[in-house]
Design a protein around this motif. Structure first.
Motif, PDB file in Angstrom:
ATOM      1  N   UNK A   1       0.946  -1.349  -0.063  1.00  0.00           N
ATOM      2  CA  UNK A   1       0.190   0.070   0.059  1.00  0.00           C
ATOM      3  C   UNK A   1       0.992   1.365   0.029  1.00  0.00           C
ATOM      4  N   UNK A   2       1.906   1.140   0.836  1.00  0.00           N
ATOM      5  CA  UNK A   2       2.865   2.444   0.584  1.00  0.00           C
ATOM      6  C   UNK A   2       3.432   2.708  -0.484  1.00  0.00           C
ATOM      7  N   UNK A   3       3.657   1.589  -1.321  1.00  0.00           N
ATOM      8  CA  UNK A   3       4.320   2.007  -2.546  1.00  0.00           C
ATOM      9  C   UNK A   3       3.370   2.585  -3.725  1.00  0.00           C
ATOM     10  N   UNK A   4       2.264   2.716  -3.414  1.00  0.00           N
ATOM     11  CA  UNK A   4       1.228   3.447  -4.068  1.00  0.00           C
ATOM     12  C   UNK A   4       1.450   4.971  -3.802  1.00  0.00           C
ATOM     13  N   UNK A   5       2.157   5.197  -2.899  1.00  0.00           N
ATOM     14  CA  UNK A   5       2.500   6.862  -2.666  1.00  0.00           C
ATOM     15  C   UNK A   5       3.975   7.006  -3.466  1.00  0.00           C
ATOM     16  N   UNK A   6       3.864   8.376  -4.191  1.00  0.00           N
ATOM     17  CA  UNK A   6       5.179   8.609  -4.696  1.00  0.00           C
ATOM     18  C   UNK A   6       5.587  10.245  -4.275  1.00  0.00           C
ATOM     19  N   UNK A   7       6.675  10.307  -3.829  1.00  0.00           N
ATOM     20  CA  UNK A   7       7.124  11.652  -3.223  1.00  0.00           C
ATOM     21  C   UNK A   7       8.106  12.265  -4.486  1.00  0.00           C
ATOM     22  N   UNK A   8       7.772  13.184  -5.081  1.00  0.00           N
ATOM     23  CA  UNK A   8       8.469  13.777  -6.428  1.00  0.00           C
ATOM     24  C   UNK A   8       8.849  15.057  -6.013  1.00  0.00           C
ATOM     25  N   UNK A   9      10.418  15.233  -5.871  1.00  0.00           N
ATOM     26  CA  UNK A   9      10.931  16.352  -5.488  1.00  0.00           C
ATOM     27  C   UNK A   9      10.535  17.588  -6.678  1.00  0.00           C
ATOM     28  N   UNK A  10      10.176  18.677  -6.197  1.00  0.00           N
ATOM     29  CA  UNK A  10       9.547  19.871  -7.081  1.00  0.00           C
ATOM     30  C   UNK A  10      10.666  20.907  -6.970  1.00  0.00           C
ATOM     31  N   UNK A  11      11.190  21.049  -5.788  1.00  0.00           N
ATOM     32  CA  UNK A  11      12.181  22.261  -5.494  1.00  0.00           C
ATOM     33  C   UNK A  11      13.530  21.634  -4.730  1.00  0.00           C
ATOM     34  N   UNK A  12      14.671  21.889  -5.277  1.00  0.00           N
ATOM     35  CA  UNK A  12      15.742  21.618  -4.387  1.00  0.00           C
ATOM     36  C   UNK A  12      16.810  22.797  -4.078  1.00  0.00           C
ATOM     37  N   UNK A  13      17.013  22.987  -2.919  1.00  0.00           N
ATOM     38  CA  UNK A  13      18.017  23.983  -2.728  1.00  0.00           C
ATOM     39  C   UNK A  13      19.054  23.427  -1.620  1.00  0.00           C
ATOM     40  N   UNK A  14      20.046  23.947  -1.237  1.00  0.00           N
ATOM     41  CA  UNK A  14      21.235  23.471  -0.412  1.00  0.00           C
ATOM     42  C   UNK A  14      20.632  22.905   0.771  1.00  0.00           C
ATOM     43  N   UNK A  15      19.697  23.566   1.530  1.00  0.00           N
ATOM     44  CA  UNK A  15      19.331  22.978   2.764  1.00  0.00           C
ATOM     45  C   UNK A  15      17.765  23.020   3.126  1.00  0.00           C
ATOM     46  N   UNK A  16      17.129  22.986   1.744  1.00  0.00           N
ATOM     47  CA  UNK A  16      15.587  22.476   1.840  1.00  0.00           C
ATOM     48  C   UNK A  16      15.345  22.016   0.425  1.00  0.00           C
ATOM     49  N   UNK A  17      14.131  21.513   0.712  1.00  0.00           N
ATOM     50  CA  UNK A  17      13.404  20.707  -0.435  1.00  0.00           C
ATOM     51  C   UNK A  17      11.966  20.713  -0.325  1.00  0.00           C
ATOM     52  N   UNK A  18      11.388  20.776  -1.515  1.00  0.00           N
ATOM     53  CA  UNK A  18       9.744  20.714  -1.448  1.00  0.00           C
ATOM     54  C   UNK A  18       9.589  19.480  -2.448  1.00  0.00           C
ATOM     55  N   UNK A  19       8.857  18.716  -1.905  1.00  0.00           N
ATOM     56  CA  UNK A  19       8.165  17.541  -2.657  1.00  0.00           C
ATOM     57  C   UNK A  19       6.626  17.691  -2.730  1.00  0.00           C
ATOM     58  N   UNK A  20       6.138  16.991  -3.988  1.00  0.00           N
ATOM     59  CA  UNK A  20       4.558  16.914  -4.089  1.00  0.00           C
ATOM     60  C   UNK A  20       4.346  15.714  -3.928  1.00  0.00           C
ATOM     61  N   UNK A  21       3.221  15.080  -3.162  1.00  0.00           N
ATOM     62  CA  UNK A  21       2.795  13.731  -2.789  1.00  0.00           C
ATOM     63  C   UNK A  21       1.821  13.462  -3.797  1.00  0.00           C
ATOM     64  N   UNK A  22       1.929  12.296  -4.395  1.00  0.00           N
ATOM     65  CA  UNK A  22       0.917  11.611  -5.418  1.00  0.00           C
ATOM     66  C   UNK A  22       0.734  10.191  -4.939  1.00  0.00           C
ATOM     67  N   UNK A  23      -0.321   9.880  -5.191  1.00  0.00           N
ATOM     68  CA  UNK A  23      -0.859   8.468  -5.017  1.00  0.00           C
ATOM     69  C   UNK A  23      -1.398   7.773  -6.285  1.00  0.00           C
ATOM     70  N   UNK A  24      -1.283   6.564  -6.394  1.00  0.00           N
ATOM     71  CA  UNK A  24      -1.425   6.067  -7.824  1.00  0.00           C
ATOM     72  C   UNK A  24      -2.780   6.163  -8.333  1.00  0.00           C
TER      73      UNK A  24
END
Length: 116
Positions: A7-30
């Motif tokens: 069930x957990x594999x149905x989630x995907x975290x896709x990095x949207x923004x990457x910086x030196x000490x921060x990141x933003x991810x979008x959360x997707x479900x299948x």
């Protein structure tokens, strides 16, 4: 538990923004074409600070699976915390981390107008 892993594999975290000490991810479900949440990670050099925003377009409080005779089922939101720990916190080096979870009133960030 194998069912939780599936069930957990149905989630995907896709990095949207990457910086030196921060990141933003979008959360997707299948089951969804559009993101159903977002995650912001900030590293202050000592600890990780994570803010998880859950969009109302997904049934976060629904049981993620059903096993007959299992009284301790878990919700989708509980499983997402495991995904965040495995896919985000561990690659950042683990250590001490702090997670805040917010529920958005509007389904899309463009509709928030600064409100959560």
């Amino acid at each position: 538990m194998a069912v939780e892993d599936v069930v957990a594999r149905e989630f995907a975290l896709k990095r949207y923004i990457r910086a030196h000490s921060a990141e933003k991810y979008l959360v997707y479900h299948s089951t969804q074409k559009r993101p159903c949440g977002q995650l912001i990670v900030v590293d202050d050099g000592y600890d990780l600070f994570l803010s998880l925003i859950l969009y109302p377009s997904f049934g976060w409080d629904e049981p993620a699976y059903f096993l007959e005779g299992d009284p301790d089922g878990r919700s989708f939101s509980e499983l997402l915390v495991d995904v965040v720990a495995a896919d985000v916190i561990e690659p950042w080096g683990g250590g001490k981390w702090h997670l805040e979870i917010f529920r958005s009133a509007s389904p899309e960030p463009e509709d928030w107008n600064g409100e959560m």
